[in-house]
Scaffold this motif. Structure first.
Motif, PDB file in Angstrom:
ATOM      1  N   LEU A  74       0.676  20.944   2.144  1.00 14.91           N
ATOM      2  CA  LEU A  74      -0.530  20.809   1.326  1.00 14.91           C
ATOM      3  C   LEU A  74      -1.578  19.985   2.065  1.00 14.91           C
ATOM      4  CD1 LEU A  74       0.988  19.979  -2.196  1.00 14.91           C
ATOM      5  CD2 LEU A  74       0.040  22.169  -1.443  1.00 14.91           C
ATOM      6  N   LEU A  75      -2.836  20.275   1.745  1.00 18.66           N
ATOM      7  CA  LEU A  75      -3.947  19.442   2.210  1.00 18.66           C
ATOM      8  C   LEU A  75      -4.099  18.302   1.216  1.00 18.66           C
ATOM      9  CD1 LEU A  75      -6.404  18.974   4.082  1.00 18.66           C
ATOM     10  CD2 LEU A  75      -7.728  20.424   2.520  1.00 18.66           C
ATOM     11  N   ASP A  76      -3.945  17.076   1.694  1.00 15.39           N
ATOM     12  CA  ASP A  76      -3.952  15.910   0.809  1.00 15.39           C
ATOM     13  C   ASP A  76      -5.161  15.034   1.119  1.00 15.39           C
ATOM     14  OD1 ASP A  76      -3.403  13.861  -0.898  1.00 15.39           O
ATOM     15  OD2 ASP A  76      -1.431  13.380  -0.076  1.00 15.39           O
ATOM     16  N   ASN A  77      -6.189  15.140   0.296  1.00 15.92           N
ATOM     17  CA  ASN A  77      -7.423  14.378   0.506  1.00 15.92           C
ATOM     18  C   ASN A  77      -7.492  13.129  -0.371  1.00 15.92           C
ATOM     19  OD1 ASN A  77      -8.946  15.753   2.549  1.00 15.92           O
ATOM     20  ND2 ASN A  77      -9.233  17.450   1.119  1.00 15.92           N
ATOM     21  N   ARG A  78      -6.363  12.716  -0.914  1.00 18.32           N
ATOM     22  CA  ARG A  78      -6.357  11.486  -1.700  1.00 18.32           C
ATOM     23  C   ARG A  78      -6.602  10.277  -0.791  1.00 18.32           C
ATOM     24  NH1 ARG A  78      -0.591  11.478  -4.323  1.00 18.32           N
ATOM     25  NH2 ARG A  78      -0.121  12.366  -2.263  1.00 18.32           N
ATOM     26  N   PRO A  79      -7.224   9.229  -1.294  1.00 19.02           N
ATOM     27  CA  PRO A  79      -7.367   8.005  -0.496  1.00 19.02           C
ATOM     28  C   PRO A  79      -5.996   7.458  -0.116  1.00 19.02           C
ATOM     29  CG  PRO A  79      -8.740   7.911  -2.471  1.00 19.02           C
ATOM     30  CD  PRO A  79      -7.853   9.103  -2.624  1.00 19.02           C
ATOM     31  N   SER A  80      -5.897   6.846   1.047  1.00 16.70           N
ATOM     32  CA  SER A  80      -4.614   6.319   1.526  1.00 16.70           C
ATOM     33  C   SER A  80      -3.993   5.333   0.539  1.00 16.70           C
ATOM     34  CB  SER A  80      -4.811   5.633   2.885  1.00 16.70           C
ATOM     35  OG  SER A  80      -5.214   6.557   3.861  1.00 16.70           O
TER      36      SER A  80
ATOM     37  N   GLN B 174      10.983   6.204   3.754  1.00 19.87           N
ATOM     38  CA  GLN B 174      10.557   6.705   5.053  1.00 19.87           C
ATOM     39  C   GLN B 174       9.167   7.328   5.007  1.00 19.87           C
ATOM     40  OE1 GLN B 174      13.632   9.225   6.682  1.00 19.87           O
ATOM     41  NE2 GLN B 174      14.990   7.517   7.109  1.00 19.87           N
ATOM     42  N   THR B 175       8.853   8.024   3.916  1.00 18.49           N
ATOM     43  CA  THR B 175       7.505   8.595   3.830  1.00 18.49           C
ATOM     44  C   THR B 175       6.472   7.508   3.522  1.00 18.49           C
ATOM     45  OG1 THR B 175       6.215  10.444   2.941  1.00 18.49           O
ATOM     46  CG2 THR B 175       7.585   9.237   1.372  1.00 18.49           C
ATOM     47  N   LEU B 176       6.878   6.449   2.820  1.00 19.63           N
ATOM     48  CA  LEU B 176       5.977   5.301   2.643  1.00 19.63           C
ATOM     49  C   LEU B 176       5.678   4.664   3.991  1.00 19.63           C
ATOM     50  CD1 LEU B 176       4.440   3.190   0.984  1.00 19.63           C
ATOM     51  CD2 LEU B 176       6.634   2.020   0.578  1.00 19.63           C
ATOM     52  N   ARG B 177       6.686   4.534   4.836  1.00 14.39           N
ATOM     53  CA  ARG B 177       6.478   3.993   6.177  1.00 14.39           C
ATOM     54  C   ARG B 177       5.488   4.862   6.965  1.00 14.39           C
ATOM     55  NH1 ARG B 177      11.752   3.020   9.749  1.00 14.39           N
ATOM     56  NH2 ARG B 177      11.945   5.255   9.442  1.00 14.39           N
ATOM     57  N   PHE B 178       5.612   6.180   6.850  1.00 14.04           N
ATOM     58  CA  PHE B 178       4.675   7.084   7.525  1.00 14.04           C
ATOM     59  C   PHE B 178       3.241   6.804   7.062  1.00 14.04           C
ATOM     60  CE2 PHE B 178       2.124  10.969   7.211  1.00 14.04           C
ATOM     61  CZ  PHE B 178       2.128  11.412   8.543  1.00 14.04           C
ATOM     62  N   SER B 179       3.044   6.664   5.772  1.00 14.12           N
ATOM     63  CA  SER B 179       1.696   6.433   5.237  1.00 14.12           C
ATOM     64  C   SER B 179       1.126   5.100   5.703  1.00 14.12           C
ATOM     65  CB  SER B 179       1.711   6.489   3.713  1.00 14.12           C
ATOM     66  OG  SER B 179       2.017   7.791   3.256  1.00 14.12           O
ATOM     67  N   LEU B 180       1.970   4.081   5.748  1.00 14.49           N
ATOM     68  CA  LEU B 180       1.498   2.772   6.207  1.00 14.49           C
ATOM     69  C   LEU B 180       1.143   2.809   7.696  1.00 14.49           C
ATOM     70  CD1 LEU B 180       4.049   0.488   4.334  1.00 14.49           C
ATOM     71  CD2 LEU B 180       1.571   0.506   3.987  1.00 14.49           C
ATOM     72  N   ARG B 181       1.896   3.573   8.470  1.00 15.63           N
ATOM     73  CA  ARG B 181       1.621   3.654   9.900  1.00 15.63           C
ATOM     74  C   ARG B 181       0.373   4.465  10.217  1.00 15.63           C
ATOM     75  NH1 ARG B 181       7.719   4.854  12.370  1.00 15.63           N
ATOM     76  NH2 ARG B 181       8.397   2.666  12.463  1.00 15.63           N
ATOM     77  N   THR B 182      -0.058   5.313   9.301  1.00 13.12           N
ATOM     78  CA  THR B 182      -1.233   6.156   9.557  1.00 13.12           C
ATOM     79  C   THR B 182      -2.511   5.592   8.942  1.00 13.12           C
ATOM     80  OG1 THR B 182      -0.614   7.532   7.635  1.00 13.12           O
ATOM     81  CG2 THR B 182       0.084   8.287   9.824  1.00 13.12           C
ATOM     82  N   LEU B 183      -2.458   4.362   8.452  1.00 11.29           N
ATOM     83  CA  LEU B 183      -3.673   3.735   7.901  1.00 11.29           C
ATOM     84  C   LEU B 183      -4.715   3.535   8.981  1.00 11.29           C
ATOM     85  CD1 LEU B 183      -2.162   1.064   5.481  1.00 11.29           C
ATOM     86  CD2 LEU B 183      -3.535   3.065   4.848  1.00 11.29           C
TER      87      LEU B 183
END
Length: 281
Positions: A176-182, A272-281
């Protein structure tokens, strides 16, 4: 000139109608793997939906039981991105199907086949239909039993587009395309972790439960003051804690019969997916 313009409009209508009919026909088609291999704790499948849209699926288990080609069903189908059966399951109006790859992959172990696994399963989708661009937030989502789609991304990369995530159960997977704010994505993921813990406390040993609660408090406290590095450190510590926990401390088995909850797999997936989101900030 009027005759030419009229012919052009007629031709345009015919082409548009033909494309619509082709899409409708393709959309209704559910395909099974063109190739499928099962080797020890690994599944590899290639699914062809059109001449332009193919997807390679890889699933790897830490430890599986009863895994073979006859214990699991894998399918893929093209979707209408505006289909209410999909849009009603999206987490936000800011998420949507990917125009060039509106594909839903379903993994359905047969309930009576005796298949099961411990801990995590890693799921990867690879396609040449779209091309990786770091600034485009394409993410891997999953949905269980027709429920809301949830981001499980742990990696996105090129060649042409590859998305990886993990899961503690099976059902549907989609890019999916996810345009939500980080911040919204991260807050949703933390809320999901809390929901999983609160809904399964009876399946976690008291000492581990207290340590998990403490780790979650550390994550939330760090996020509250926008200390992303501290939040990431707390997430890594909690992943290590749960990953090292035994089956006597936390429920860690998934069975195709659906009679147990793989709490360890679910929590590690969400962390693990939370870690991904934090690393891509």
């Amino acid at each position: 000139m009027m005759f030419t313009a009229m012919k052009f409009r007629q031709l345009t209508t015919v082409v548009a109608t033909t494309v619509l009919l082709l899409f409708s026909t393709a959309q209704a088609q559910v395909v099974t793997p063109a190739t499928l291999t099962v080797d020890d704790n690994k599944i590899q499948a290639k699914l062809t939906l059109t001449s332009l849209i193919e997807v390679d699926l890889t699933v790897e288990f830490e430890n599986s039981i009863g895994l073979n080609a006859n214990t699991i069903d894998i399918t893929a189908e093209l979707l209408d991105p505006a289909d209410l059966t999909i849009t009603d399951r999206l987490p936000s109006a800011l998420t949507s199907a990917v125009t060039g790859f509106p594909v839903l992959v379903s993994i359905s172990p047969k309930t009576d086949a005796g298949f099961g696994f411990e801990g995590l399963a890693t799921v990867e989708l690879y396609t040449k239909a779209i091309h990786y661009t770091p600034t485009i937030p394409w993410r891997l989502f999953t949905s269980h039993d027709g429920g809301q789609f949830e981001d499980i991304t742990t990696l996105t990369s090129s060649g042409s587009f590859r998305a990886r995530g993990s899961t503690g159960q099976f059902s549907d997977f989609i890019i999916l395309l996810d345009n939500r704010p980080s911040t919204a994505v991260i807050n949703d993921k933390v809320a999901s972790i809390n929901t999983t813990v609160n809904g399964n406390r009876d399946k976690i040993a008291p000492l581990l439960e207290a340590a998990i609660d403490s780790g979650l408090n550390d994550i939330q406290s760090a996020l509250a003051i926008n200390d992303d590095d501290a939040a990431l450190t707390a997430v890594d510590s909690l992943i290590t804690l749960i990953d090292n926990a035994s089956g006597s401390q936390i429920a860690d088995v998934w069975r195709s019969s659906g009679d147990v909850v793989n709490v360890k797999g679910l929590l590690l997936t969400q962390l693990q997916t939370l870690r991904f989101s934090l690393r891509t900030l």
